[in-house]
Design an enzyme around this catalytic site. Sequence first.
Site, PDB file in Angstrom:
ATOM      1  CG  ASP A  31      -1.728   1.110   1.435  1.00 30.92           C
ATOM      2  OD1 ASP A  31      -2.076   1.585   2.834  1.00 30.92           O
ATOM      3  OD2 ASP A  31      -1.984   1.928   0.447  1.00 30.92           O
ATOM      4  CG  ASN A  33      -3.182   5.083  -1.533  1.00 34.33           C
ATOM      5  OD1 ASN A  33      -3.085   3.856  -0.833  1.00 34.33           O
ATOM      6  ND2 ASN A  33      -4.095   5.381  -2.362  1.00 34.33           N
ATOM      7  CG  ASP A  35      -5.935   3.131   0.124  1.00 34.38           C
ATOM      8  OD1 ASP A  35      -6.539   3.207  -0.990  1.00 34.38           O
ATOM      9  OD2 ASP A  35      -4.892   2.177   0.240  1.00 34.38           O
ATOM     10  CG  ASP A  39      -1.375   1.458  -3.790  1.00 30.87           C
ATOM     11  OD1 ASP A  39      -1.562   1.811  -2.727  1.00 30.87           O
ATOM     12  OD2 ASP A  39      -0.140   1.254  -4.110  1.00 30.87           O
ATOM     13  CG  ASP A 209     -12.692 -16.648 -10.795  1.00 30.79           C
ATOM     14  OD1 ASP A 209     -11.824 -17.158  -9.873  1.00 30.79           O
ATOM     15  OD2 ASP A 209     -13.950 -16.675 -10.387  1.00 30.79           O
ATOM     16  CD  GLU A 287     -10.338 -20.936  -9.068  1.00 28.53           C
ATOM     17  OE1 GLU A 287     -11.200 -20.473  -9.546  1.00 28.53           O
ATOM     18  OE2 GLU A 287      -9.778 -21.222  -7.842  1.00 28.53           O
ATOM     19  CG  HIS A 360      -7.092 -15.560  -3.417  1.00 26.70           C
ATOM     20  ND1 HIS A 360      -6.572 -16.240  -4.587  1.00 26.70           N
ATOM     21  CD2 HIS A 360      -8.478 -15.103  -3.830  1.00 26.70           C
ATOM     22  CE1 HIS A 360      -7.345 -16.309  -5.645  1.00 26.70           C
ATOM     23  NE2 HIS A 360      -8.630 -15.713  -5.085  1.00 26.70           N
ATOM     24  CG  ASP A 361      -9.835 -18.965  -3.364  1.00 25.66           C
ATOM     25  OD1 ASP A 361      -9.767 -18.981  -4.513  1.00 25.66           O
ATOM     26  OD2 ASP A 361      -9.951 -17.587  -2.777  1.00 25.66           O
TER      27      ASP A 361
HETATM   28  O1  ISL Z   1     -11.429 -23.389  -2.792  1.00 18.18           O
HETATM   29  C1  ISL Z   1     -12.487 -23.296  -3.299  1.00 18.18           C
HETATM   30  C2  ISL Z   1     -13.347 -24.388  -3.798  1.00 18.18           C
HETATM   31  O2  ISL Z   1     -12.797 -25.760  -2.961  1.00 18.18           O
HETATM   32  C3  ISL Z   1     -13.263 -21.963  -3.010  1.00 18.18           C
HETATM   33  O3  ISL Z   1     -12.541 -21.117  -1.947  1.00 18.18           O
HETATM   34  C4  ISL Z   1     -13.175 -21.130  -4.337  1.00 18.18           C
HETATM   35  O4  ISL Z   1     -14.566 -20.144  -4.319  1.00 18.18           O
HETATM   36  C5  ISL Z   1     -13.156 -21.481  -5.591  1.00 18.18           C
HETATM   37  O5  ISL Z   1     -11.708 -22.184  -5.797  1.00 18.18           O
HETATM   38  C6  ISL Z   1     -13.300 -20.654  -6.786  1.00 18.18           C
HETATM   39  O6  ISL Z   1     -12.358 -19.632  -6.407  1.00 18.18           O
HETATM   40  C7  ISL Z   1     -12.382 -18.642  -7.463  1.00 18.18           C
HETATM   41  O7  ISL Z   1     -13.768 -18.183  -7.574  1.00 18.18           O
HETATM   42  C8  ISL Z   1     -14.411 -17.437  -6.850  1.00 18.18           C
HETATM   43  C9  ISL Z   1     -13.591 -16.517  -5.722  1.00 18.18           C
HETATM   44  O8  ISL Z   1     -14.314 -16.247  -4.468  1.00 18.18           O
HETATM   45  C10 ISL Z   1     -12.140 -17.093  -5.378  1.00 18.18           C
HETATM   46  O9  ISL Z   1     -11.429 -16.199  -4.845  1.00 18.18           O
HETATM   47  C11 ISL Z   1     -11.664 -17.385  -6.887  1.00 18.18           C
HETATM   48  O10 ISL Z   1     -10.264 -17.628  -6.604  1.00 18.18           O
HETATM   49  C12 ISL Z   1     -15.685 -16.677  -7.117  1.00 18.18           C
HETATM   50  O11 ISL Z   1     -15.195 -15.715  -8.298  1.00 18.18           O
HETATM   51 CA    CA Z   2      -3.535   1.939  -1.317  1.00 17.36          CA
END
Ligand code: ISL
Ligand code: CA
Length: 605
Positions: A31, A33, A35, A39, A209, A287, A360-361
């Site tokens: 980050d 700035n 906030d 970014d 995605d 994915e 991130h999941d």
């Molecule tokens: O890991 C997962 C399935 O077992 C879920 O956490 C995840 O939602 C799934 O893998 C799909 O993930 C992607 O699409 C989602 C979004 O929330 C996730 O961050 C993204 O990586 C819906 O867009």
């Molecule tokens: Ca920022």
Amino acid sequence: MPNTPSNDTSAASSWWKDTPIYHIYPRSFHDTNEDGIGDLPGIIEKLPYLAELGIGAIWMGPVFRSPQVDNGYDISDYRDIDPIFGTLADMDRLIATAHRLGIRVLLDLVFNHSSNRHWWFVESERDPSGPYGDYYIWRDAQAAPLPNNWRSFFTGPTWTWSEVRGQYYLHLFAPEQPDLNWDNPAVREELADIANFWLDRGVDGFRLDVINFIAKVEGLPSVEEVAEHRDAGEAVSSGGREGSTEKPDRLSRSGPAAYIDHARMVGYLREFRRRLHRREEIVLVGETPHLSYEWARELTASENGALDMVLLFDHLEVDHGSRGRWDPVPWTTERLARVFREQQTALAGSSWPSLYMGNHDQPRIVSRYGDDGEFRCASATALATLFYLQRGTPIIYQGDEIGMANYPLEDATQIVDIESGNAYRALVETEGVEPAEALRRVARNARDNGRTPMQWDGTPHPSWWYPLNPDHREWNVAAQEQLPEHQSVLAHYRRLLALRAEYEALRRGSFQLVTGDTPCIAFRRRASTETITVVVNLSSQETAVPPAIIKSLAKDRTVQIVLSTAYNRGGHAPDNLGSATITASLAPWEARVLLQKDPALTRIA
Ligand code: ISL
Ligand code: CA
């Protein structure tokens, strides 16, 4: 444009096989700035750090305009940058700066669904017979409570009633994420145009995605009806070759994989790729939760012209109980080794695996499969060696390179993520699970664990949107830069990526699992003039080198240790690893990499 690896005959194709990718979660990266949200200028500022790590591409999570219901995975304008991250000019500067440093840029396109605040959806709701009326999946109310019994990834039904339109619409995720209708040619054309908009600005590829969900089973039948069709052995042509029957997915009896028509999905993605500019230079990473190995191979076989890689999940589900990720159970070396073998076998030949331990999941790998207490550095480096020296492209998630761990979730109010929060409330309110037990189950695998801010230094940053892990004072980039090599996760990642760059066997060699008996996993990589054996002790106890490894090495005098995560064990200073005994017992969480240069093999010119 970054220089492509020398062994590439065609100027730009398959660069992605030779260079690791770094996955940035922009909201939590850097980050600039104050906030409290990461970014684009912050990413630009850290590009030299990434170049020094040895990566050749970045994948950035979505930074497009979004109401942020699902942290940017609900997009309301695919051609503009959300002001919380910056501007289009910032993105252009980021792409140019990255290319100057030899780093390619991948964006995260969320094409299975948009935000309900995208004008397409607003118009679709308002004017069913207008140009956007058929952009989404609408159904009339019937006698049954809902059009079908499909369940959302985020708990609850996948249908929401629109008072405006007087119909239900489908959403596999949140109600704010209506599924796009890929059966509509106008939608497919519009999405290819968006991808070309970014390709024309210099982007080098995309992570797509949940892209395996874009084609739903015709008629949207209930889960049970789908299972009947498949049980009846209904021949479903595969994406590339007619006539072969679709092998039932692992989850085709229930759950999300039952919603997919795989043959149509592959067909749409081949059409999508044909429409892309610069299609030979770019990389498409899909994915694909719950995708079977058969369809993973179909999707990524280079001759099929659909995707280049997929992100599978099986290696991150060996600790799932019968009720999935919110029912965590102990994992075993045997299960993990079997998944590695299955994935590598399925994606051998003209397919290509992706190698990732988290995102991130997911929870942080050192807390999930490692020992984030006494052996935090050792287990973080051992797991990285185990995953990233396999055949395929390493995808490193921000923070794993410094051994970042799960957040100490002690209270349900600290769960900010929509999926994890819904799961907690469903356990307590619908299943009557005690709050403390529900928190125990959810906390371990909550998505919040992987979303805490990147730990650059030990100073407090109270403005962050999510609190820094309290351990950031000790575990951060600045501290890791100061530590001796054998105590630094960051130093080990740099050596690991340098090793991949040095040895053809690691970049392009074959993969063979040697053993997967608790507590060790060992595999072999072979290329024309070298064989590399990787053996990893996945326990906090010392253990003997597996007999299968000793047998294969005992006769060969040329063997040397080129990397060990236990540098300080028995004089293993990084510069004299070769002198250490090959078959000495493995220290707790030691990963040992052994090289055999077979002089008998002539080097291929
Ligand atoms: O890991 C997962 C399935 O077992 C879920 O956490 C995840 O939602 C799934 O893998 C799909 O993930 C992607 O699409 C989602 C979004 O929330 C996730 O961050 C993204 O990586 C819906 O867009
Ligand atoms: Ca920022």
